[in-house]
Structure formats: C-alpha cells, structure tokens
Design a protein around this motif. Structure first.
Motif, PDB file in Angstrom:
ATOM      1  N   PRO A   1     -25.249  92.709  84.895  1.00  0.00           N
ATOM      2  CA  PRO A   1     -25.439  93.656  85.999  1.00  0.00           C
ATOM      3  C   PRO A   1     -24.290  93.627  87.017  1.00  0.00           C
ATOM      4  CG  PRO A   1     -27.517  92.607  85.470  1.00  0.00           C
ATOM      5  CD  PRO A   1     -26.458  91.899  84.664  1.00  0.00           C
ATOM      6  N   TRP A   2     -23.754  92.437  87.290  1.00  0.00           N
ATOM      7  CA  TRP A   2     -22.624  92.310  88.219  1.00  0.00           C
ATOM      8  C   TRP A   2     -21.414  93.090  87.688  1.00  0.00           C
ATOM      9  CZ3 TRP A   2     -17.737  90.235  87.373  1.00  0.00           C
ATOM     10  CH2 TRP A   2     -16.942  90.053  88.502  1.00  0.00           C
ATOM     11  N   TYR A   3     -21.095  92.861  86.425  1.00  0.00           N
ATOM     12  CA  TYR A   3     -19.937  93.509  85.808  1.00  0.00           C
ATOM     13  C   TYR A   3     -20.111  95.034  85.802  1.00  0.00           C
ATOM     14  CZ  TYR A   3     -16.362  94.739  82.402  1.00  0.00           C
ATOM     15  OH  TYR A   3     -15.282  95.307  81.782  1.00  0.00           O
ATOM     16  N   LYS A   4     -21.273  95.483  85.361  1.00  0.00           N
ATOM     17  CA  LYS A   4     -21.529  96.931  85.301  1.00  0.00           C
ATOM     18  C   LYS A   4     -21.423  97.569  86.685  1.00  0.00           C
ATOM     19  CE  LYS A   4     -24.688  96.751  81.354  1.00  0.00           C
ATOM     20  NZ  LYS A   4     -26.108  96.869  80.962  1.00  0.00           N
ATOM     21  N   THR A   5     -21.937  96.887  87.693  1.00  0.00           N
ATOM     22  CA  THR A   5     -21.875  97.420  89.063  1.00  0.00           C
ATOM     23  C   THR A   5     -20.436  97.543  89.525  1.00  0.00           C
ATOM     24  OG1 THR A   5     -24.031  96.492  89.591  1.00  0.00           O
ATOM     25  CG2 THR A   5     -22.605  97.040  91.459  1.00  0.00           C
ATOM     26  N   ARG A   6     -19.654  96.520  89.296  1.00  0.00           N
ATOM     27  CA  ARG A   6     -18.243  96.558  89.719  1.00  0.00           C
ATOM     28  C   ARG A   6     -17.474  97.653  88.972  1.00  0.00           C
ATOM     29  NH1 ARG A   6     -15.542  92.608  92.585  1.00  0.00           N
ATOM     30  NH2 ARG A   6     -13.837  92.798  91.103  1.00  0.00           N
ATOM     31  N   GLN A   7     -17.798  97.850  87.694  1.00  0.00           N
ATOM     32  CA  GLN A   7     -17.106  98.874  86.908  1.00  0.00           C
ATOM     33  C   GLN A   7     -17.517 100.287  87.327  1.00  0.00           C
ATOM     34  OE1 GLN A   7     -14.600  98.348  84.561  1.00  0.00           O
ATOM     35  NE2 GLN A   7     -14.746  96.336  85.510  1.00  0.00           N
ATOM     36  N   GLU A   8     -18.808 100.473  87.583  1.00  0.00           N
ATOM     37  CA  GLU A   8     -19.323 101.816  87.859  1.00  0.00           C
ATOM     38  C   GLU A   8     -19.289 102.200  89.339  1.00  0.00           C
ATOM     39  OE1 GLU A   8     -23.212 101.851  86.010  1.00  0.00           O
ATOM     40  OE2 GLU A   8     -22.348 101.199  84.102  1.00  0.00           O
ATOM     41  N   LYS A   9     -19.531 101.237  90.228  1.00  0.00           N
ATOM     42  CA  LYS A   9     -19.613 101.539  91.662  1.00  0.00           C
ATOM     43  C   LYS A   9     -18.479 100.919  92.478  1.00  0.00           C
ATOM     44  CE  LYS A   9     -24.686 101.430  91.865  1.00  0.00           C
ATOM     45  NZ  LYS A   9     -25.780 100.709  92.542  1.00  0.00           N
ATOM     46  N   GLY A  10     -17.987  99.772  92.025  1.00  0.00           N
ATOM     47  CA  GLY A  10     -16.929  99.084  92.756  1.00  0.00           C
ATOM     48  C   GLY A  10     -17.416  97.782  93.367  1.00  0.00           C
ATOM     49  N   GLU A  11     -16.487  97.078  93.970  1.00  0.00           N
ATOM     50  CA  GLU A  11     -16.779  95.786  94.590  1.00  0.00           C
ATOM     51  C   GLU A  11     -17.633  95.969  95.847  1.00  0.00           C
ATOM     52  OE1 GLU A  11     -14.110  92.365  96.647  1.00  0.00           O
ATOM     53  OE2 GLU A  11     -13.385  93.127  94.721  1.00  0.00           O
TER      54      GLU A  11
END
Length: 192
Positions: free
Chosen positions: A143-153
């Motif tokens: 979930p962390w990785y997907k969030t950073r890829q799709e929404k950003g840091e």
C-alpha cells in the motif's frame, strides 16, 4: 468502534510490541502498527487502532502517533503507559527514541484475531531494526508503494490497497456492506 476504544488498543499494541520485540524504537513502532492495522484490515475490513497512515519517504507513518510519541508532546495516556528515552545509535552517530512500557499489556481489550496478528507481527519482526523492516513495507505492491506511485509522497494510504486475491483477504464489496451496517448502527445508537 469508538475512538476511546481504538486509543486504548493503540496504547496496548505499543506495550505489546515493546515487550515482545527487540530494538523497540519509535520508527519500528510506526512500522509494527502499520503491519498490525493493514493485516487486520485485509482480513476483516477494519483496522485495529483506527490510525490513518501517510506515505512518508522512509515508509508508512501514522503522523498523529509519530508526533505524540515525542517526549515533549506526550499525551497523558502515553506518559502513563510508556517511558520514552533517548538512546544513542550503536555507531554513536545520532539517537532514537526507545519505548519501554510502564503498564502491563491488557489482552482482554483485543479480539482473538487481533491477538493472533499482534503475535505474528511481533514474531516476524522480533529481531529486526526499523531500517531492516523498510524493505518489506516498500515492496512493489505494498500500500505504501502504490500510494507513492499513484498519489505521491506524504499522501494518505488507503486501507483498500491492502486487499488482494489471497485467500485471507476480504472482498471489497464486503467492506462496503460492513461500513453501511456500521453507519446504520451508529445512527440507531445516536437516537437512543
């Protein structure tokens, strides 16, 4: 679940992890709580602590707890539950916050499943340091990785990202149904 109950579970989850894992410092606690909440959500559609996590650069973090765990920011319930001490890194460069319980862990406030997940998370990461745990929370489909890829840091991590096609994962439709039932129940309670 009401926020008082969730707060009590948060405190006792930290107590449990502090007693049952080595190198129990602030960053490790952030990661242990993340695994507890997302694992439980994956199986039930509910987190244990009710915390919300952000996708920070070094991993998933519940900002409220990250802030509250600082000694200068300790809330009364944290002060009563933990002793938090600055500890120097092994290499002597920098420090971290070591967390030690002042209270006994209360298993009665947790469900059987919550206890099982607490135990599994503590067992898996018993000897790990926070930096060692980063690899698993940063995996490509996490979930962390997907969030950073799709929404950003620094964006909020959606619990629904924990769901997958493994046999222990609840179906997304079941979660929506459960949320509707929970909302209706809260309305009924409010009317009483």
């Amino acid at each position: 679940m009401n926020t008082e109950k969730q707060r009590e579970k948060l405190i006792h989850a930290i107590i449990y992890f502090a007693k049952h894992t080595k190198y129990c410092h602030k960053l490790k606690i952030m990661k242990l709580l993340y695994y507890l909440d997302f694992w439980h959500f994956k199986e039930t559609g509910r987190s244990v602590t009710g915390l919300q996590y952000k996708a920070w650069k070094k991993g998933p973090v519940p900002p409220k707890v990250y802030h509250d765990i600082e000694p200068k920011n300790n809330t009364k319930d944290f002060e009563n539950a933990f002793f938090i001490e600055n500890e120097e890194f092994e290499n002597g460069i920098g420090h971290c916050l070591k967390i030690m319980p002042r209270k006994e862990f209360n298993p009665k406030i947790f469900s059987r499943r919550e206890i099982q997940i607490l135990e599994k998370v503590a067992l898996i990461f018993n000897n790990a340091k926070a930096k060692d745990m980063s690899d698993s929370s940063h995996l490509r489909n996490s979930p962390w990785y997907k969030t950073r890829q799709e929404k950003g840091e620094n964006e909020w991590i959606d619990y629904l990202l924990a769901l997958d096609d493994e046999k222990n994962s609840i179906d997304g439709k079941d979660i929506k149904d459960r949320e509707q039932i929970d909302d209706e129940f809260q309305q009924i309670i409010g009317e009483i």
